[in-house]
Design a protein around this motif. Structure first.
Motif, PDB file in Angstrom:
ATOM      1  N   GLY A 140       0.843  -1.191   0.085  1.00 53.11           N
ATOM      2  CA  GLY A 140      -0.054   0.083   0.039  1.00 53.11           C
ATOM      3  C   GLY A 140       0.855   1.405   0.109  1.00 53.11           C
ATOM      4  N   PHE A 141       2.077   1.158  -0.234  1.00 57.36           N
ATOM      5  CA  PHE A 141       2.894   2.547   0.009  1.00 57.36           C
ATOM      6  C   PHE A 141       2.809   3.162  -1.361  1.00 57.36           C
ATOM      7  CE2 PHE A 141       4.742   0.355   3.689  1.00 57.36           C
ATOM      8  CZ  PHE A 141       5.219   1.427   4.358  1.00 57.36           C
ATOM      9  N   LYS A 142       3.192   4.365  -1.509  1.00 59.82           N
ATOM     10  CA  LYS A 142       3.357   5.099  -2.538  1.00 59.82           C
ATOM     11  C   LYS A 142       4.777   5.050  -2.611  1.00 59.82           C
ATOM     12  CE  LYS A 142       3.100   9.734  -4.618  1.00 59.82           C
ATOM     13  NZ  LYS A 142       2.318  11.096  -4.569  1.00 59.82           N
ATOM     14  N   VAL A 143       5.645   4.672  -3.649  1.00 58.82           N
ATOM     15  CA  VAL A 143       7.031   4.612  -3.952  1.00 58.82           C
ATOM     16  C   VAL A 143       7.284   5.521  -5.108  1.00 58.82           C
ATOM     17  CG1 VAL A 143       9.031   3.257  -4.210  1.00 58.82           C
ATOM     18  CG2 VAL A 143       6.927   2.351  -2.866  1.00 58.82           C
ATOM     19  N   LEU A 144       8.090   6.285  -5.129  1.00 64.27           N
ATOM     20  CA  LEU A 144       8.438   7.200  -6.227  1.00 64.27           C
ATOM     21  C   LEU A 144       9.424   6.394  -7.254  1.00 64.27           C
ATOM     22  CD1 LEU A 144       9.147  10.612  -4.581  1.00 64.27           C
ATOM     23  CD2 LEU A 144       6.895   9.923  -5.565  1.00 64.27           C
ATOM     24  N   ASN A 145       9.146   6.753  -8.492  1.00 65.37           N
ATOM     25  CA  ASN A 145      10.043   5.825  -9.445  1.00 65.37           C
ATOM     26  C   ASN A 145      11.612   6.425  -9.441  1.00 65.37           C
ATOM     27  OD1 ASN A 145       7.847   4.564 -10.586  1.00 65.37           O
ATOM     28  ND2 ASN A 145       7.332   6.286 -11.677  1.00 65.37           N
ATOM     29  N   LYS A 168      15.752   6.315  -9.656  1.00 66.61           N
ATOM     30  CA  LYS A 168      16.822   5.822 -10.740  1.00 66.61           C
ATOM     31  C   LYS A 168      18.170   5.881  -9.687  1.00 66.61           C
ATOM     32  CE  LYS A 168      14.788   5.004 -14.686  1.00 66.61           C
ATOM     33  NZ  LYS A 168      14.945   3.397 -15.144  1.00 66.61           N
ATOM     34  N   THR A 169      17.867   5.490  -8.495  1.00 67.28           N
ATOM     35  CA  THR A 169      19.171   5.801  -7.901  1.00 67.28           C
ATOM     36  C   THR A 169      19.406   4.347  -7.039  1.00 67.28           C
ATOM     37  OG1 THR A 169      17.888   6.625  -5.757  1.00 67.28           O
ATOM     38  CG2 THR A 169      18.622   8.128  -7.393  1.00 67.28           C
ATOM     39  N   ASN A 170      20.279   4.427  -5.851  1.00 67.97           N
ATOM     40  CA  ASN A 170      20.471   3.172  -5.119  1.00 67.97           C
ATOM     41  C   ASN A 170      19.429   3.538  -3.889  1.00 67.97           C
ATOM     42  OD1 ASN A 170      22.207   5.038  -3.656  1.00 67.97           O
ATOM     43  ND2 ASN A 170      23.575   3.543  -3.011  1.00 67.97           N
ATOM     44  N   PHE A 171      18.546   4.037  -3.789  1.00 68.28           N
ATOM     45  CA  PHE A 171      17.564   4.244  -2.810  1.00 68.28           C
ATOM     46  C   PHE A 171      16.094   4.485  -3.405  1.00 68.28           C
ATOM     47  CE2 PHE A 171      19.171   8.493  -3.577  1.00 68.28           C
ATOM     48  CZ  PHE A 171      18.081   9.191  -3.814  1.00 68.28           C
ATOM     49  N   ILE A 172      15.196   4.301  -2.617  1.00 69.76           N
ATOM     50  CA  ILE A 172      13.726   4.570  -3.026  1.00 69.76           C
ATOM     51  C   ILE A 172      13.185   5.659  -1.600  1.00 69.76           C
ATOM     52  CG2 ILE A 172      13.472   2.616  -4.288  1.00 69.76           C
ATOM     53  CD1 ILE A 172      11.511   2.544  -1.011  1.00 69.76           C
ATOM     54  N   TYR A 173      12.124   6.511  -2.442  1.00 68.45           N
ATOM     55  CA  TYR A 173      11.640   7.210  -1.423  1.00 68.45           C
ATOM     56  C   TYR A 173      10.115   6.791  -1.321  1.00 68.45           C
ATOM     57  CZ  TYR A 173      11.928  11.931   0.845  1.00 68.45           C
ATOM     58  OH  TYR A 173      11.799  12.855   1.731  1.00 68.45           O
ATOM     59  N   ALA A 174       9.778   6.532  -0.143  1.00 65.07           N
ATOM     60  CA  ALA A 174       8.205   5.799   0.123  1.00 65.07           C
ATOM     61  C   ALA A 174       7.528   6.536   1.144  1.00 65.07           C
ATOM     62  CB  ALA A 174       8.526   4.336   0.373  1.00 65.07           C
ATOM     63  N   SER A 175       6.079   6.334   1.299  1.00 66.13           N
ATOM     64  CA  SER A 175       5.464   7.072   2.193  1.00 66.13           C
ATOM     65  C   SER A 175       4.087   5.971   2.007  1.00 66.13           C
ATOM     66  CB  SER A 175       4.831   8.321   1.995  1.00 66.13           C
ATOM     67  OG  SER A 175       3.961   8.533   0.858  1.00 66.13           O
ATOM     68  N   SER A 176       3.598   5.815   3.314  1.00 63.20           N
ATOM     69  CA  SER A 176       2.271   5.029   3.425  1.00 63.20           C
ATOM     70  C   SER A 176       1.164   5.705   4.037  1.00 63.20           C
ATOM     71  CB  SER A 176       2.563   3.924   4.662  1.00 63.20           C
ATOM     72  OG  SER A 176       1.282   3.214   5.182  1.00 63.20           O
ATOM     73  N   PRO A 177      -0.212   5.474   3.481  1.00 64.21           N
ATOM     74  CA  PRO A 177      -1.170   6.105   4.012  1.00 64.21           C
ATOM     75  C   PRO A 177      -1.880   5.702   5.281  1.00 64.21           C
ATOM     76  CG  PRO A 177      -2.082   4.634   2.492  1.00 64.21           C
ATOM     77  CD  PRO A 177      -0.468   4.479   2.427  1.00 64.21           C
ATOM     78  N   VAL A 178      -1.134   4.769   5.975  1.00 62.17           N
ATOM     79  CA  VAL A 178      -1.667   4.369   7.261  1.00 62.17           C
ATOM     80  C   VAL A 178      -0.753   4.341   8.262  1.00 62.17           C
ATOM     81  CG1 VAL A 178      -3.148   2.509   6.202  1.00 62.17           C
ATOM     82  CG2 VAL A 178      -0.812   2.034   6.989  1.00 62.17           C
ATOM     83  N   VAL A 229       7.659  16.724   2.838  1.00 61.21           N
ATOM     84  CA  VAL A 229       8.048  15.147   2.701  1.00 61.21           C
ATOM     85  C   VAL A 229       8.127  14.578   3.994  1.00 61.21           C
ATOM     86  CG1 VAL A 229       9.361  15.370   0.614  1.00 61.21           C
ATOM     87  CG2 VAL A 229      10.586  15.847   2.690  1.00 61.21           C
ATOM     88  N   LYS A 230       7.487  15.128   4.928  1.00 62.81           N
ATOM     89  CA  LYS A 230       7.686  14.476   6.534  1.00 62.81           C
ATOM     90  C   LYS A 230       6.931  13.096   6.652  1.00 62.81           C
ATOM     91  CE  LYS A 230       3.443  16.598   8.006  1.00 62.81           C
ATOM     92  NZ  LYS A 230       2.518  15.539   8.215  1.00 62.81           N
ATOM     93  N   ASP A 231       6.178  12.593   5.780  1.00 60.26           N
ATOM     94  CA  ASP A 231       5.727  11.333   5.657  1.00 60.26           C
ATOM     95  C   ASP A 231       6.446  10.301   4.789  1.00 60.26           C
ATOM     96  OD1 ASP A 231       3.702  11.474   7.774  1.00 60.26           O
ATOM     97  OD2 ASP A 231       2.536  12.568   6.453  1.00 60.26           O
ATOM     98  N   TYR A 232       7.464  10.583   4.147  1.00 59.05           N
ATOM     99  CA  TYR A 232       8.453   9.828   3.272  1.00 59.05           C
ATOM    100  C   TYR A 232       9.626   9.229   4.309  1.00 59.05           C
ATOM    101  CZ  TYR A 232       5.951  11.018  -0.979  1.00 59.05           C
ATOM    102  OH  TYR A 232       5.021  11.050  -1.866  1.00 59.05           O
TER     103      TYR A 232
END
Length: 361
Positions: A283-288, A290-300, A325-328
Motif C-alpha cells: 500500500g505504499f506510494k513509492v516514487l520512481n 533511478k538511484t540506489n535508494f527509494i522514497y516511500a510513504s504509507s497512507p496508514v 516530505v515528512k511522511d516519506y
C-alpha cells in the motif's frame, strides 16, 4: 561554543549524517553499499606501499583514467576527497559572501548548510506538487544553480535536454550538476558530454555509491579546462595533498574492474525493483527512483512512526523533517536478503496497526 569561534559561524547548523549505531543495525540510511568493493581494491589495501613518500598532488594517473572513461582530456578533470570535498572546492573557488545560489528546497542538506556558513544568498526553490524539480523554475533566476540528477532524496531522473536548456538560458551563470547516483539507471542523461560545449557547467561525481567506496572518500569534478585550472590553482594554494596515494590507487583499482562495477549496479537495480514492487503491494506510494535508494510513504503510518518502529527493530532508514516530505522515508537498496528482511518488518509493523495483509515475498 568556545570564545574563539569566528562570529560569522556562531549560527551554523551542522550537517547530520545518517546514524551510525553499530554493527547490529541494518544500515539503510546513508546510501552506502552493503557489499565490499572490487577484489582489486582490497588487494591494493592489503599490499599498500610507498606510504612513506608524498603522493602526486595532481593525481595524474587517476585524472587520465577518468578522462579516458569520459572521452575527455586530463585537463577536464580534478579529483577530491569525496564529492563533498569537490563541492567545497567549487564553492571556495567561484563564490564569495553574498553571491546568489539556488537549489531545491528538498535536496542534499549539505548545500544549505554550506551556503549559510559562508554567507551566500541562497534561494531554496520549491518542488512541484509531485515532488519533482522543474528546471524551468531556475531559468530566469540570476543565481548560480545546483542540480542533482537523479534527484535526492526523491530519486527522479531529469532529462539532459532540460539541463542543456538551463545552461543555454544564461551562459554567464554557473550550473553545478551533482551526479552522485547517475550510474543506477541515468547514465544516458549524464551532463558530462556537455562540458566541452558549455563553459558554465561543472559535473560532480563520486566513488561512494556505485563503486562501493563510501569510506574511501574519492570524488571528482568534470568541466572545461579553464574552470578546472581555477580549481586546481586554489587547491594547490590551500591543500595540495588532499588526495592520498592510497585513495588514488584504490580509485584506479576500482576503475580497472568494470565487471565488478557493472555486476554491482545491476544487482542494486534488481533489488530496487523488488523493493519498489513489494512496498507498493503493502500500500505504499513509492516514487520512481533511478538511484540506489527509494522514497516511500504509507497512507496508514506516518514517516516518523515508521522510522521509529524500524529503528526499534534495528533497521535504520532516513527521514527529513520537512513539511513537504515528512511522511516519506528514504531507504537505501541493499542485498536481496536485506530487502526481504526490511519488507518482512514493514509488513509486521503494518499488521500491528490492524492493516492486515497476507503477503509472501
Amino acid at each position: 561554543m568556545s570564545t574563539f569561534l569566528a562570529k560569522s559561524f556562531e549560527t551554523i547548523v551542522a550537517y547530520r549524517p545518517g546514524e551510525q549505531l553499530g554493527d547490529d543495525y541494518l544500515k539503510l540510511n546513508a546510501n552506502e553499499s552493503s557489499q565490499e568493493p572490487s577484489p582489486r581494491v582490497l588487494e591494493v589495501l592489503k599490499n599498500a606501499q610507498n606510504l612513506n613518500y608524498y603522493n602526486d598532488p595532481c593525481q595524474h594517473k587517476l585524472r587520465q583514467k577518468l578522462a579516458d572513461l569520459h572521452s575527455l582530456d586530463k585537463t577536464n578533470v580534478i579529483v577530491g576527497t569525496g564529492a563533498d570535498d569537490v563541492l567545497d572546492l567549487i564553492f571556495r573557488t567561484f563564490f564569495e559572501r553574498g553571491d546568489k545560489l539556488a537549489f531545491p528546497k528538498v535536496t542534499y542538506p549539505f548545500y544549505k548548510g554550506y551556503a549559510d556558513t559562508f554567507g551566500y544568498d541562497a534561494l531554496e526553490v520549491p518542488l512541484t506538487k509531485d515532488l519533482r524539480v522543474d528546471l524551468s523554475d531556475y531559468e530566469k533566476l540570476p543565481h548560480a544553480v545546483i542540480v542533482v540528477n537523479p534527484d535526492a532524496p526523491t530519486g527522479f531522473l531529469k532529462p539532459l535536454s532540460a539541463i542543456k536548456k538551463l545552461l543555454v538560458s544564461n551562459p554567464e551563470r554557473l550550473v553545478i550538476v551533482d551526479e552522485a547516483y547517475i550510474d543506477f539507471g541515468g547514465d544516458s542523461q549524464s551532463a558530462i558530454p556537455l562540458v566541452e560545449e558549455f563553459s558554465n557547467l561543472i559535473v560532480v561525481r563520486t566513488f561512494s555509491k556505485s563503486r562501493q567506496l563510501a569510506g574511501g572518500r574519492i570524488g571528482y569534478a568534470v568541466a572545461c579546462k579553464e574552470l578546472i585550472k581555477d580549481m586546481e590553482d586554489l587547491k594547490m594554494t590551500v591543500n595540495p595533498f588532499n588526495v592520498s596515494l592510497l585513495q588514488e590507487e584504490v580509485a584506479l583499482a576500482s576503475l580497472e574492474d568494470e565487471f565488478h562495477f557493472e555486476r554491482h549496479v545491476k544487482e542494486i537495480i534488481e533489488n530496487r525493483d523488488f523493493l519498489t514492487s513489494a512496498l507498493r503491494i503493502l500500500g505504499f506510494k513509492v516514487l520512481n527512483s533511478k538511484t540506489n535508494f527509494i522514497y516511500a510513504s504509507s497512507p496508514v503510518i506516518s514517516g516518523e512512526e515508521l522510522y521509529e518502529k524500524l529503528r526499534e527493530r534495528h533497521i535504520l532508514v532516513r527521514r527529513y523533517d520537512i513539511a513537504e516530505v515528512k511522511d516519506y522515508v528514504r531507504i537505501t537498496i541493499g542485498t536481496k536478503q536485506e530487502m526481504h528482511r526490511l519488507v518482512s518488518e514493514v509488513d509486521a509493523i503494518l499488521k500491528e496497526k490492524d492493516h492486515v495483509k497476507s503477503v509472501n515475498f
